[in-house]
Design a protein around this motif. Sequence first.
Motif, short mmCIF file in Angstrom:
data_model
loop_
_atom_site.label_atom_id
_atom_site.label_comp_id
_atom_site.label_asym_id
_atom_site.label_seq_id
_atom_site.Cartn_x
_atom_site.Cartn_y
_atom_site.Cartn_z
N GLN A 3 -3.55 -11.33 -8.05
CA GLN A 3 -3.20 -9.95 -8.40
C GLN A 3 -3.30 -9.09 -7.15
O GLN A 3 -4.26 -9.20 -6.40
CB GLN A 3 -4.14 -9.40 -9.46
N VAL A 4 -2.31 -8.24 -6.95
CA VAL A 4 -2.29 -7.35 -5.81
C VAL A 4 -2.84 -6.00 -6.24
O VAL A 4 -2.42 -5.44 -7.25
CB VAL A 4 -0.86 -7.19 -5.27
N VAL A 14 3.25 4.33 -0.35
CA VAL A 14 2.75 3.13 0.32
C VAL A 14 1.83 2.27 -0.53
O VAL A 14 1.62 1.09 -0.22
CB VAL A 14 2.04 3.47 1.66
N LEU A 15 1.31 2.80 -1.63
CA LEU A 15 0.41 1.99 -2.45
C LEU A 15 1.15 1.15 -3.49
O LEU A 15 0.59 0.21 -4.04
CB LEU A 15 -0.62 2.90 -3.15
N GLY A 16 2.42 1.48 -3.75
CA GLY A 16 3.23 0.67 -4.66
C GLY A 16 3.06 0.97 -6.13
O GLY A 16 3.48 0.18 -6.97
N GLU A 23 -5.43 7.09 -4.19
CA GLU A 23 -6.27 6.34 -5.14
C GLU A 23 -7.61 6.07 -4.47
O GLU A 23 -7.67 5.51 -3.37
CB GLU A 23 -5.62 5.01 -5.52
N SER A 24 -8.70 6.44 -5.14
CA SER A 24 -10.03 6.24 -4.56
C SER A 24 -10.65 4.90 -4.95
O SER A 24 -11.65 4.50 -4.38
CB SER A 24 -10.96 7.38 -4.98
N GLU A 25 -10.03 4.21 -5.90
CA GLU A 25 -10.53 2.90 -6.33
C GLU A 25 -9.37 1.91 -6.41
O GLU A 25 -8.22 2.32 -6.64
CB GLU A 25 -11.18 3.01 -7.71
N PRO A 26 -9.62 0.62 -6.25
CA PRO A 26 -8.54 -0.38 -6.34
C PRO A 26 -7.79 -0.27 -7.67
O PRO A 26 -8.40 -0.11 -8.73
CB PRO A 26 -9.29 -1.71 -6.24
N ARG A 27 -6.48 -0.38 -7.59
CA ARG A 27 -5.61 -0.31 -8.76
C ARG A 27 -4.55 -1.40 -8.65
O ARG A 27 -3.96 -1.59 -7.58
CB ARG A 27 -4.96 1.07 -8.81
N VAL A 28 -4.30 -2.12 -9.73
CA VAL A 28 -3.33 -3.22 -9.73
C VAL A 28 -1.92 -2.67 -9.51
O VAL A 28 -1.53 -1.69 -10.15
CB VAL A 28 -3.39 -4.01 -11.05
N VAL A 29 -1.16 -3.32 -8.63
CA VAL A 29 0.25 -3.00 -8.43
C VAL A 29 1.02 -3.76 -9.52
O VAL A 29 1.33 -4.93 -9.38
CB VAL A 29 0.73 -3.38 -7.02
N ARG A 30 1.29 -3.08 -10.61
CA ARG A 30 1.83 -3.73 -11.82
C ARG A 30 3.18 -4.40 -11.61
O ARG A 30 3.48 -5.41 -12.24
CB ARG A 30 1.90 -2.73 -12.96
N THR A 31 4.02 -3.84 -10.76
CA THR A 31 5.33 -4.43 -10.50
C THR A 31 5.21 -5.87 -10.01
O THR A 31 6.08 -6.69 -10.26
CB THR A 31 6.11 -3.59 -9.46
#
Length: 82
Positions: A3-4, A14-16, A23-31
């Motif tokens: 998972q990215v 740039v975060l996708g 974003e202050s916390e990791p978030r999944v790049v759903r695409t």
Amino acid sequence: QLQVVSWGRGKGGVLGHGDARDESEPRVVRTLSALNVFQIACGDAHSMTLTRGGLVYTWGRGQMGALGHGNRDDQSVPRRVD
């Protein structure tokens, strides 16, 4: 399956995640969740990923054609390079 995730400054997409929010916390790049991601390279202006099937996706700042889509547009979600 890999998972990215991304976080930090979102300017230029740039975060996708489909927007330019920070974003202050990791978030999944759903695409990328449905793709079989093999490798990823990230920078401060754009990122790219390679799938096990050999497909390349890029996103972020498109200045000077950096994303490989034949234009200079920013991409806020990963887009396949044809």
